[in-house]
Write a protein that holds these residues in place. Sequence first.
Motif, PDB file in Angstrom:
ATOM      1  N   GLY A 134       0.852  -1.188   0.000  1.00  0.00           N
ATOM      2  CA  GLY A 134       0.000   0.000   0.000  1.00  0.00           C
ATOM      3  C   GLY A 134       0.888   1.238   0.000  1.00  0.00           C
ATOM      4  N   ALA A 135       0.251   2.394   0.126  1.00  0.00           N
ATOM      5  CA  ALA A 135       1.005   3.645   0.044  1.00  0.00           C
ATOM      6  C   ALA A 135       1.947   3.831   1.240  1.00  0.00           C
ATOM      7  CB  ALA A 135       0.057   4.831  -0.082  1.00  0.00           C
ATOM      8  N   THR A 136       1.588   3.262   2.387  1.00  0.00           N
ATOM      9  CA  THR A 136       2.478   3.378   3.545  1.00  0.00           C
ATOM     10  C   THR A 136       3.806   2.683   3.246  1.00  0.00           C
ATOM     11  OG1 THR A 136       0.549   3.330   4.993  1.00  0.00           O
ATOM     12  CG2 THR A 136       2.690   2.942   6.030  1.00  0.00           C
ATOM     13  N   MET A 137       3.729   1.445   2.784  1.00  0.00           N
ATOM     14  CA  MET A 137       4.953   0.718   2.464  1.00  0.00           C
ATOM     15  C   MET A 137       5.628   1.293   1.223  1.00  0.00           C
ATOM     16  SD  MET A 137       6.017  -1.235   4.672  1.00  0.00           S
ATOM     17  CE  MET A 137       7.308  -2.077   3.777  1.00  0.00           C
ATOM     18  N   THR A 177       0.790  16.507   6.425  1.00  0.00           N
ATOM     19  CA  THR A 177       1.258  15.244   5.863  1.00  0.00           C
ATOM     20  C   THR A 177       0.416  14.088   6.391  1.00  0.00           C
ATOM     21  OG1 THR A 177       3.259  14.033   5.287  1.00  0.00           O
ATOM     22  CG2 THR A 177       2.985  14.567   7.603  1.00  0.00           C
ATOM     23  N   HIS A 178       0.246  13.083   5.546  1.00  0.00           N
ATOM     24  CA  HIS A 178      -0.499  11.899   5.963  1.00  0.00           C
ATOM     25  C   HIS A 178       0.332  11.141   6.997  1.00  0.00           C
ATOM     26  CE1 HIS A 178      -2.554   7.978   5.567  1.00  0.00           C
ATOM     27  NE2 HIS A 178      -3.578   8.698   5.162  1.00  0.00           N
ATOM     28  N   THR A 179      -0.341  10.605   7.980  1.00  0.00           N
ATOM     29  CA  THR A 179       0.351   9.922   9.070  1.00  0.00           C
ATOM     30  C   THR A 179       1.247   8.779   8.579  1.00  0.00           C
ATOM     31  OG1 THR A 179      -0.027   8.596  11.034  1.00  0.00           O
ATOM     32  CG2 THR A 179      -1.791   8.597   9.448  1.00  0.00           C
ATOM     33  N   SER A 180       0.915   8.215   7.406  1.00  0.00           N
ATOM     34  CA  SER A 180       1.705   7.099   6.884  1.00  0.00           C
ATOM     35  C   SER A 180       3.134   7.530   6.545  1.00  0.00           C
ATOM     36  CB  SER A 180       1.030   6.523   5.642  1.00  0.00           C
ATOM     37  OG  SER A 180       0.964   7.506   4.631  1.00  0.00           O
ATOM     38  N   VAL A 181       3.299   8.801   6.156  1.00  0.00           N
ATOM     39  CA  VAL A 181       4.643   9.299   5.837  1.00  0.00           C
ATOM     40  C   VAL A 181       5.456   9.391   7.130  1.00  0.00           C
ATOM     41  CG1 VAL A 181       5.936  11.298   4.970  1.00  0.00           C
ATOM     42  CG2 VAL A 181       3.894  10.498   3.754  1.00  0.00           C
ATOM     43  N   VAL A 251       6.767  12.455  -3.189  1.00  0.00           N
ATOM     44  CA  VAL A 251       5.331  12.755  -3.333  1.00  0.00           C
ATOM     45  C   VAL A 251       4.511  11.600  -2.774  1.00  0.00           C
ATOM     46  CG1 VAL A 251       3.452  13.245  -4.947  1.00  0.00           C
ATOM     47  CG2 VAL A 251       5.775  14.051  -5.463  1.00  0.00           C
ATOM     48  N   ASP A 252       3.661  11.907  -1.777  1.00  0.00           N
ATOM     49  CA  ASP A 252       2.641  10.944  -1.359  1.00  0.00           C
ATOM     50  C   ASP A 252       1.424  11.209  -2.239  1.00  0.00           C
ATOM     51  OD1 ASP A 252       0.688   9.405  -0.223  1.00  0.00           O
ATOM     52  OD2 ASP A 252       0.579  10.528   1.665  1.00  0.00           O
ATOM     53  N   GLY A 253       1.220  10.322  -3.196  1.00  0.00           N
ATOM     54  CA  GLY A 253       0.092  10.491  -4.120  1.00  0.00           C
ATOM     55  C   GLY A 253      -0.806   9.280  -4.077  1.00  0.00           C
ATOM     56  N   ALA A 254      -1.132   8.844  -2.861  1.00  0.00           N
ATOM     57  CA  ALA A 254      -1.861   7.585  -2.653  1.00  0.00           C
ATOM     58  C   ALA A 254      -3.040   7.441  -3.616  1.00  0.00           C
ATOM     59  CB  ALA A 254      -2.327   7.479  -1.206  1.00  0.00           C
ATOM     60  N   PHE A 255      -3.842   8.527  -3.710  1.00  0.00           N
ATOM     61  CA  PHE A 255      -4.918   8.489  -4.706  1.00  0.00           C
ATOM     62  C   PHE A 255      -4.749   9.611  -5.735  1.00  0.00           C
ATOM     63  CE2 PHE A 255      -6.322  10.907  -1.069  1.00  0.00           C
ATOM     64  CZ  PHE A 255      -6.901  12.037  -1.618  1.00  0.00           C
ATOM     65  N   THR A 280       2.072   5.535  -4.335  1.00  0.00           N
ATOM     66  CA  THR A 280       0.646   5.546  -4.639  1.00  0.00           C
ATOM     67  C   THR A 280       0.041   4.168  -4.355  1.00  0.00           C
ATOM     68  OG1 THR A 280      -1.038   6.262  -6.234  1.00  0.00           O
ATOM     69  CG2 THR A 280       0.752   4.923  -7.107  1.00  0.00           C
ATOM     70  N   ASP A 281      -1.288   4.128  -4.436  1.00  0.00           N
ATOM     71  CA  ASP A 281      -2.024   2.901  -4.145  1.00  0.00           C
ATOM     72  C   ASP A 281      -2.645   2.317  -5.397  1.00  0.00           C
ATOM     73  OD1 ASP A 281      -2.097   1.979  -1.429  1.00  0.00           O
ATOM     74  OD2 ASP A 281      -3.118   3.838  -0.874  1.00  0.00           O
ATOM     75  N   GLY A 282      -2.731   0.994  -5.447  1.00  0.00           N
ATOM     76  CA  GLY A 282      -3.542   0.308  -6.446  1.00  0.00           C
ATOM     77  C   GLY A 282      -4.916  -0.006  -5.879  1.00  0.00           C
ATOM     78  N   HIS A 283      -4.972  -0.275  -4.561  1.00  0.00           N
ATOM     79  CA  HIS A 283      -6.245  -0.725  -3.984  1.00  0.00           C
ATOM     80  C   HIS A 283      -7.247   0.409  -3.747  1.00  0.00           C
ATOM     81  CE1 HIS A 283      -3.656  -0.823  -0.072  1.00  0.00           C
ATOM     82  NE2 HIS A 283      -4.181   0.369  -0.185  1.00  0.00           N
ATOM     83  N   LYS A 284      -6.858   1.637  -4.029  1.00  0.00           N
ATOM     84  CA  LYS A 284      -7.832   2.728  -3.945  1.00  0.00           C
ATOM     85  C   LYS A 284      -8.436   2.946  -5.325  1.00  0.00           C
ATOM     86  CE  LYS A 284      -5.952   4.850   0.183  1.00  0.00           C
ATOM     87  NZ  LYS A 284      -5.011   5.843   0.739  1.00  0.00           N
ATOM     88  N   TRP A 285      -7.814   3.820  -6.141  1.00  0.00           N
ATOM     89  CA  TRP A 285      -8.519   4.236  -7.352  1.00  0.00           C
ATOM     90  C   TRP A 285      -8.457   3.239  -8.506  1.00  0.00           C
ATOM     91  CZ3 TRP A 285      -8.425  10.237  -8.098  1.00  0.00           C
ATOM     92  CH2 TRP A 285      -9.742  10.677  -8.331  1.00  0.00           C
TER      93      TRP A 285
HETATM   94  C1  LIG Z   1      -4.598   5.982   2.045  1.00  0.00           C
HETATM   95  C2  LIG Z   1      -3.494   6.972   2.077  1.00  0.00           C
HETATM   96  C3  LIG Z   1      -2.209   6.610   2.524  1.00  0.00           C
HETATM   97  C4  LIG Z   1      -1.907   5.262   3.107  1.00  0.00           C
HETATM   98  O1  LIG Z   1      -2.112   4.262   2.177  1.00  0.00           O
HETATM   99  P1  LIG Z   1      -2.246   2.726   2.610  1.00  0.00           P
HETATM  100  O2  LIG Z   1      -2.564   2.065   1.329  1.00  0.00           O
HETATM  101  O3  LIG Z   1      -3.356   2.656   3.612  1.00  0.00           O
HETATM  102  O4  LIG Z   1      -0.938   2.302   3.184  1.00  0.00           O
HETATM  103  C5  LIG Z   1      -1.225   7.566   2.451  1.00  0.00           C
HETATM  104  N1  LIG Z   1      -1.469   8.798   1.996  1.00  0.00           N
HETATM  105  C6  LIG Z   1      -2.685   9.192   1.573  1.00  0.00           C
HETATM  106  C7  LIG Z   1      -2.893  10.590   1.081  1.00  0.00           C
HETATM  107  C8  LIG Z   1      -3.741   8.284   1.602  1.00  0.00           C
HETATM  108  O5  LIG Z   1      -4.961   8.658   1.173  1.00  0.00           O
END
Ligand SMILES: *Cc1c(COP(=O)(O)O)cnc(C)c1O
Length: 401
Positions: A134-137, A177-181, A251-255, A280-285
Amino acid sequence: MDKVLVKAVQCASEYLTSLQDRRVFPSDKELANLAALDDALADQGADPAEIIDLLHRVGSPATVASAGGRYFGYVIGGSLPVALGANWLAGAWDQNAFMASASPVAARIEETALHWLLDVLRLPAGCGGAFVTGATMASFTALAAVRHALLAKSGWNVEENGLFGAPEINVVVSEETHTSVLKALSMLGLGSRRVVGALVDTQGRIVLNELPPLTPSTLICTQAGNVNTGAFDPIGDICVRAHQVGAWVHVDGAFGLWGAATPTLAHLTDGVAEADSWATDGHKWLNVPYDSGFAFVRDPVQLHSAMASSAAYYAPSTAREPSQFTPESSRRARGIEVWAALRSLGRQGLADLIERTCRHARRFAVGLEDTGFSILNDVVLNQVLVWERRAHKTGDRRRSG
Ligand SMILES: *Cc1c(COP(=O)(O)O)cnc(C)c1O
């Protein structure tokens, strides 16, 4: 095997049909029924098809119907039919995606999917990439490459020597910033509290002229798509400033990165491709099953240097070896669903998917506003931030966000 797989198909199909009109969150009774799964572990096993049936009878009603069209919480996708089908087939293949010699098909598909992703997200074609959970990893993986690159500039090999005694890395993060960063920074020994915050405006965008000082050993973490508002930092302008001094832009561009996939929204991502790494994420958009995210690093050598490992029993190969770019060794071949989703949508289908959801968000905002809710953000993407101000007939004031 057939009996249990046929049972699973029946249950899954019944489940997906039920999403049209079932409750979105399970009822108290459905939650209480979960106790039926808490038996003490038996000495003797049970019939596999009956176990699938039990999971469906008790488990399916206690899911959140986030795979359906009436779920609006968080940033959560569903699964495209082809992505779910490919996931099932890949499960049957049960491939270990860590090396081409363990799964030629997984390694090959992953490489193609990586090229397609860079193409639709309009990132440089030569980027290194990693398929992670996911975007965190993804941020963790990309920031490990940053840690390598910034310390290598001072002649410090962080993989061999660790961080004790290393030169300092200055980390600047958006105040929003998103907590995942922060979690990724903490796992990398860069610290979640020794960061310097960059000031943001009312939409959560970094204010360019208030940027903290940047140096050649600065990492600045930006956002393409603020999780609350969907807003984008001025990433192109930040890159110009950062690159003048040799700093690194992540860049955190998860979605939000997916805005690049449609001409009508691509202006939002102008300049994003100038950065040095992206998550970025695959499991979101993209709507592939969990878990699926991607790290991209402009210079593949930096990613490889941070992630490579070797062992005597690894077959020598000139192919792109997936595990040389990821934190994991053995893992599932998650690139397969990504390939299948992109193959099924095509460029146009992906653009339509992104545009459609943004159109729904705008309609959502207009409809909610018309009925007395306050919309707190500029709806530029797929995020609608709502506050209910109006007093109810019963006199209670409720808030929702
Ligand atoms: C969802 C999200 C994350 C974290 O992504 P995970 O897939 O849950 O690890 C990070 N940044 C943003 C902006 C998000 O929307």
